[in-house]
Design a protein around this motif. Structure first.
Motif, PDB file in Angstrom:
ATOM      1  N   ALA A   1     -33.297  78.809  40.255  1.00 26.01           N
ATOM      2  CA  ALA A   1     -34.548  78.041  40.396  1.00 26.01           C
ATOM      3  C   ALA A   1     -34.188  76.473  41.029  1.00 26.01           C
ATOM      4  N   TYR A   2     -33.112  75.821  40.345  1.00 26.00           N
ATOM      5  CA  TYR A   2     -32.695  74.659  40.599  1.00 26.00           C
ATOM      6  C   TYR A   2     -32.261  74.605  42.364  1.00 26.00           C
ATOM      7  N   SER A   3     -31.599  75.685  42.749  1.00 23.75           N
ATOM      8  CA  SER A   3     -31.150  75.676  44.255  1.00 23.75           C
ATOM      9  C   SER A   3     -32.326  75.779  44.987  1.00 23.75           C
ATOM     10  N   LEU A   4     -33.600  76.583  44.626  1.00 23.61           N
ATOM     11  CA  LEU A   4     -34.621  76.660  45.466  1.00 23.61           C
ATOM     12  C   LEU A   4     -35.330  75.221  45.420  1.00 23.61           C
ATOM     13  N   ILE A   5     -35.411  74.512  44.282  1.00 21.76           N
ATOM     14  CA  ILE A   5     -36.007  73.311  44.041  1.00 21.76           C
ATOM     15  C   ILE A   5     -35.252  72.190  45.040  1.00 21.76           C
ATOM     16  N   PHE A   6     -33.862  72.286  44.918  1.00 20.37           N
ATOM     17  CA  PHE A   6     -33.086  71.364  45.884  1.00 20.37           C
ATOM     18  C   PHE A   6     -33.253  71.489  47.391  1.00 20.37           C
ATOM     19  N   VAL A   7     -33.170  72.751  47.756  1.00 20.90           N
ATOM     20  CA  VAL A   7     -33.042  73.226  49.169  1.00 20.90           C
ATOM     21  C   VAL A   7     -34.770  72.843  49.720  1.00 20.90           C
ATOM     22  N   PHE A   8     -35.779  73.098  48.848  1.00 20.09           N
ATOM     23  CA  PHE A   8     -37.050  72.831  49.311  1.00 20.09           C
ATOM     24  C   PHE A   8     -37.396  71.332  49.464  1.00 20.09           C
ATOM     25  N   VAL A   9     -36.798  70.359  48.598  1.00 19.06           N
ATOM     26  CA  VAL A   9     -37.080  69.067  48.649  1.00 19.06           C
ATOM     27  C   VAL A   9     -36.062  68.433  49.972  1.00 19.06           C
ATOM     28  N   TYR A  10     -34.972  69.203  50.136  1.00 17.69           N
ATOM     29  CA  TYR A  10     -34.104  68.742  51.336  1.00 17.69           C
ATOM     30  C   TYR A  10     -34.993  69.343  52.820  1.00 17.69           C
ATOM     31  N   ALA A  11     -35.436  70.472  52.511  1.00 15.09           N
ATOM     32  CA  ALA A  11     -36.311  71.034  53.847  1.00 15.09           C
ATOM     33  C   ALA A  11     -37.500  70.074  54.110  1.00 15.09           C
TER      34      ALA A  11
ATOM     35  N   VAL B   1     -39.040  73.559  56.634  1.00 14.89           N
ATOM     36  CA  VAL B   1     -39.936  74.324  55.629  1.00 14.89           C
ATOM     37  C   VAL B   1     -40.011  76.054  55.995  1.00 14.89           C
ATOM     38  N   TRP B   2     -40.196  76.185  57.147  1.00 16.07           N
ATOM     39  CA  TRP B   2     -40.322  77.646  57.868  1.00 16.07           C
ATOM     40  C   TRP B   2     -38.974  78.324  57.112  1.00 16.07           C
ATOM     41  N   VAL B   3     -38.067  77.731  57.712  1.00 17.63           N
ATOM     42  CA  VAL B   3     -36.457  78.292  57.340  1.00 17.63           C
ATOM     43  C   VAL B   3     -36.648  78.519  55.759  1.00 17.63           C
ATOM     44  N   PHE B   4     -36.716  77.482  55.019  1.00 19.22           N
ATOM     45  CA  PHE B   4     -36.722  77.677  53.560  1.00 19.22           C
ATOM     46  C   PHE B   4     -37.940  78.735  53.301  1.00 19.22           C
ATOM     47  N   THR B   5     -38.891  79.004  53.738  1.00 19.82           N
ATOM     48  CA  THR B   5     -39.918  79.806  53.351  1.00 19.82           C
ATOM     49  C   THR B   5     -39.581  81.437  53.538  1.00 19.82           C
ATOM     50  N   LEU B   6     -38.688  81.653  54.899  1.00 15.67           N
ATOM     51  CA  LEU B   6     -38.046  82.869  55.195  1.00 15.67           C
ATOM     52  C   LEU B   6     -37.102  83.245  54.417  1.00 15.67           C
ATOM     53  N   ILE B   7     -36.138  82.035  54.029  1.00 15.71           N
ATOM     54  CA  ILE B   7     -35.033  82.684  53.150  1.00 15.71           C
ATOM     55  C   ILE B   7     -35.770  82.851  51.726  1.00 15.71           C
ATOM     56  N   SER B   8     -36.563  82.049  51.208  1.00 14.39           N
ATOM     57  CA  SER B   8     -37.110  82.362  50.106  1.00 14.39           C
ATOM     58  C   SER B   8     -37.770  83.847  49.706  1.00 14.39           C
ATOM     59  N   LEU B   9     -38.495  84.210  50.839  1.00 17.42           N
ATOM     60  CA  LEU B   9     -39.214  85.306  50.701  1.00 17.42           C
ATOM     61  C   LEU B   9     -38.019  86.779  50.823  1.00 17.42           C
ATOM     62  N   LEU B  10     -37.024  86.509  51.695  1.00 19.26           N
ATOM     63  CA  LEU B  10     -36.254  87.573  51.582  1.00 19.26           C
ATOM     64  C   LEU B  10     -35.392  87.379  50.489  1.00 19.26           C
ATOM     65  N   ALA B  11     -35.072  86.250  49.558  1.00 19.32           N
ATOM     66  CA  ALA B  11     -34.521  86.444  48.309  1.00 19.32           C
ATOM     67  C   ALA B  11     -35.214  87.046  47.427  1.00 19.32           C
ATOM     68  N   ALA B  12     -36.710  86.800  47.477  1.00 26.55           N
ATOM     69  CA  ALA B  12     -37.701  87.422  46.409  1.00 26.55           C
ATOM     70  C   ALA B  12     -37.655  88.681  46.671  1.00 26.55           C
ATOM     71  N   ALA B  13     -37.546  89.245  48.136  1.00 30.82           N
ATOM     72  CA  ALA B  13     -37.596  90.908  48.208  1.00 30.82           C
ATOM     73  C   ALA B  13     -36.454  91.619  47.914  1.00 30.82           C
ATOM     74  N   LEU B  14     -35.293  90.802  47.990  1.00 35.45           N
ATOM     75  CA  LEU B  14     -34.005  91.542  47.691  1.00 35.45           C
ATOM     76  C   LEU B  14     -33.812  91.537  46.135  1.00 35.45           C
ATOM     77  N   SER B  15     -34.272  90.454  45.313  1.00 32.14           N
ATOM     78  CA  SER B  15     -34.310  90.124  44.227  1.00 32.14           C
ATOM     79  C   SER B  15     -35.436  90.912  43.200  1.00 32.14           C
TER      80      SER B  15
END
Length: 188
Positions: free
Chosen positions: A50-60, A73-87
């Motif tokens: 959760a913290y890493s997603l918050i950190f990278v979201f604010v950064y993005a 923001v699109w790069v963050f979104t793609l990474i998050s969707l991939l992480a959610a799919a893998l998780s």
């Protein structure tokens, strides 16, 4: 020894952030960033996840504002969707469990300002008195004086590196807890 093994996935944070930064320039890195983020979750590190997603979201977001482009923001979104799919094999049951049995935090406390800097500059202090018997191991984050000075120096580079300075400041504010109604902890 004190049950803080859930923080072990934090060792992957530099690699995750590097993969995100590289992912801003090349799509090949997006997969690696998503894999690393999902590994953090599989390791039991729901907090780090959760913290890493918050950190990278604010950064993005700050980077996107600075560059006047939604690409970060699109790069963050793609990474998050991939992480959610893998998780998903673990994420979906966790979300269902949390939905059925919400973990309401009774965190009404915050880090006392009079001992705040001791958490970062002193390895073993008598802070237990200030924290109602809670030991340093629960709140301490020893960095040392040199690292603190370098971090404060980073604010002089704000114009060039606003995204990283604001993202670290936001996470620092979250770490302070519920210090006001407008604190990031309270809002999140």
């Amino acid at each position: 020894a004190a049950g803080h093994i859930v923080w072990l996935p934090a060792t992957l944070l530099p690699l995750f952030f590097l993969a995100f930064l590289r992912g801003l320039q090349s799509r090949r890195w997006l997969c690696l960033a998503g894999v690393i983020e999902s590994i953090m979750f599989y390791e039991g590190g729901t907090y780090i996840f959760a913290y890493s997603l918050i950190f990278v979201f604010v950064y993005a977001v700050v980077l996107a504002i600075g560059k006047k482009s939604l690409h970060p923001v699109w790069v963050f979104t793609l990474i998050s969707l991939l992480a959610a799919a893998l998780s998903a094999p673990k994420l979906l049951p966790v979300l269902e469990l949390l939905h059925n049995h919400p973990r309401l935090t009774g965190v009404g406390a915050s880090v006392p300002w009079d001992v705040f800097f001791y958490f970062f500059i002193d390895r073993f202090t008598g802070l237990e008195r200030s924290l109602n018997g809670t030991g340093w191991w629960a709140f301490g984050s020893y960095l040392g004086v040199i690292v603190i000075i370098l971090y404060l120096f980073s604010f002089t580079l704000f114009r060039k590196h606003a995204a990283i300075v604001l993202a670290t400041l936001f996470i620092l504010l979250i770490s302070l807890g519920n210090f006001s109604d407008l604190s990031p902890w309270s809002m999140l």
